[in-house]
Design a protein around this motif. Structure first.
Motif, PDB file in Angstrom:
ATOM      1  N   PRO A  93       0.776  -1.243   0.000  1.00 26.07           N
ATOM      2  CA  PRO A  93       0.000   0.000   0.000  1.00 26.07           C
ATOM      3  C   PRO A  93       0.806   1.291   0.000  1.00 26.07           C
ATOM      4  N   GLY A  94       2.084   1.250   0.348  1.00 22.59           N
ATOM      5  CA  GLY A  94       2.856   2.506   0.396  1.00 22.59           C
ATOM      6  C   GLY A  94       4.088   2.358   1.257  1.00 22.59           C
ATOM      7  N   ASP A  95       3.896   2.055   2.532  1.00 19.76           N
ATOM      8  CA  ASP A  95       5.032   1.819   3.438  1.00 19.76           C
ATOM      9  C   ASP A  95       5.961   0.787   2.797  1.00 19.76           C
ATOM     10  N   GLU A 148      -5.416  13.788  -3.809  1.00 17.74           N
ATOM     11  CA  GLU A 148      -4.605  12.714  -3.212  1.00 17.74           C
ATOM     12  C   GLU A 148      -5.382  11.392  -3.253  1.00 17.74           C
ATOM     13  N   PRO A 149      -4.687  10.272  -3.515  1.00 15.04           N
ATOM     14  CA  PRO A 149      -5.388   8.986  -3.561  1.00 15.04           C
ATOM     15  C   PRO A 149      -5.912   8.602  -2.179  1.00 15.04           C
ATOM     16  N   GLY A 150      -7.094   8.070  -2.149  1.00 16.11           N
ATOM     17  CA  GLY A 150      -7.648   7.722  -0.843  1.00 16.11           C
ATOM     18  C   GLY A 150      -8.654   6.599  -0.918  1.00 16.11           C
ATOM     19  N   VAL A 154     -12.201   8.467   5.628  1.00 14.26           N
ATOM     20  CA  VAL A 154     -11.413   8.611   4.402  1.00 14.26           C
ATOM     21  C   VAL A 154      -9.940   8.573   4.803  1.00 14.26           C
ATOM     22  N   ILE A 155      -9.208   7.628   4.212  1.00 17.56           N
ATOM     23  CA  ILE A 155      -7.768   7.491   4.513  1.00 17.56           C
ATOM     24  C   ILE A 155      -7.022   7.816   3.225  1.00 17.56           C
ATOM     25  N   GLN A 156      -6.196   8.849   3.280  1.00 14.20           N
ATOM     26  CA  GLN A 156      -5.423   9.214   2.088  1.00 14.20           C
ATOM     27  C   GLN A 156      -3.942   8.949   2.342  1.00 14.20           C
ATOM     28  N   ASN A 157      -3.245   8.493   1.318  1.00 11.34           N
ATOM     29  CA  ASN A 157      -1.820   8.129   1.434  1.00 11.34           C
ATOM     30  C   ASN A 157      -1.598   7.172   2.603  1.00 11.34           C
ATOM     31  N   GLY A 158      -2.488   6.214   2.734  1.00  9.84           N
ATOM     32  CA  GLY A 158      -2.444   5.262   3.842  1.00  9.84           C
ATOM     33  C   GLY A 158      -1.103   4.557   3.958  1.00  9.84           C
TER      34      GLY A 158
END
Ligand SMILES: C[S@@+](CC[C@H](N)C(=O)[O-])C[C@H]1O[C@@H](n2cnc3c(N)ncnc32)[C@H](O)[C@@H]1O
Length: 257
Positions: free
Chosen positions: A16-18, A228-230, A198-202
């Motif tokens: 997801p990002g991390d 921003e993606p969310g 709403v979670i953005q840049n999770g």
């Protein structure tokens, strides 16, 4: 093509990002790549840790940057595999969740190039989960439904309406720009007190989070950066988030002043 070069492609889910949320298998694949073609949602930190001799090509589709068409990406995958050997197509989350992986596989295999898929942790689950929102909970929700709000032509998907009419946890990707319309649509079927987040840049350093109810959604989300993606999560499980009741109490106190 040099005879020593063996073209092959691995589709890898970057998570997801991390950067630490890629799988071990995915990490090994990118460390053994000759070329990495990566998306906008892939962590820069992860890429910076990969050997500098590996060619890294950005093929993202984010607005504001040059956008690569799916056809261009397909061509780049095949060209680089024939030229350099092992291409890793590194995709945000899991390759098969709104990832257009099937098109890339079909195109690549039509040139006789073998393709392997390494799954990734989808943001659909990781973003809510890392915030402490369960996707299911005994007595509250016995299913979750991952969906996009709109179809290719921009109209609401029937799935959004069906999900809203059930008690499932709704997890909506690529919907932040249409947030107000989504809330309005879901409010036709669910109680105004239904919780949403709403979670953005999770899972990233710049993660943002808002929480509220369908009734107060307009004020809660007024400062959101819709570029921003969310992920939008709607359902009773969202009220399990530690800050839900605290924020609701604060809002009730202020509105009664
Ligand atoms: C094209 S879809 C790809 C989804 C990806 N394959 C996955 O499994 O997470 C892109 C959408 O995923 C969601 N998304 C991806 N990463 C995210 C993150 N770190 N935080 C919040 N939403 C994210 C957003 O809704 C974004 O618009």
């Amino acid at each position: 093509m040099k005879s020593s070069i063996k073209a092959k492609v691995t589709l890898v889910g970057a998570g997801p990002g991390d950067k630490d949320l890629i799988t071990l298998k995915g990490l090994k694949a990118i460390q053994n790549a000759d070329v990495i073609l990566f998306d906008a949602l892939v962590s820069e930190e992860l890429l910076s840790e990969i050997d500098a001799s590996i060619i890294k090509i950005y093929v993202g589709k984010r607005c504001g940057k040059h956008s690569f068409s799916q056809e261009e990406i397909n061509t780049l995958i095949v060209e680089n595999a024939f030229k350099h050997g092992h291409v890793v197509r590194l995709k945000g989350g899991d390759p098969f969740v709104f990832g257009r992986a099937s098109e890339e596989i079909l195109y690549t295999e039509s040139f006789g190039i073998p393709v392997t898929v390494i799954p990734g942790v989808s943001s659909a689950i990781a973003a809510p989960s890392s915030q402490g929102i369960p996707m299911t909970k005994r007595g509250l929700s016995s299913s979750f439904w991952v969906m996009t709000a709109t179809k290719r032509d921009g109209t609401f998907s029937e799935d959004l309406k069906f999900a809203a009419q059930s008690s499932t946890t709704m997890v909506i990707l690529m919907g932040v720009r249409k947030l107000n319309e989504i809330i309005k649509e879901v409010s036709k079927y669910r109680s105004a007190l239904t919780a949403f987040a709403v979670i953005q840049n999770g899972t990233l350093q710049n993660e943002t989070f808002v929480i509220g109810t369908l009734a107060n959604a307009a004020s809660v989300t007024s400062n959101i950066n819709k570029a921003e993606p969310g992920i939008i999560v709607i359902g009773d499980v969202v009220s399990e988030h530690p800050s839900f009741f605290e924020e609701e109490v604060q809002r009730m106190l202020y509105s009664s002043l």
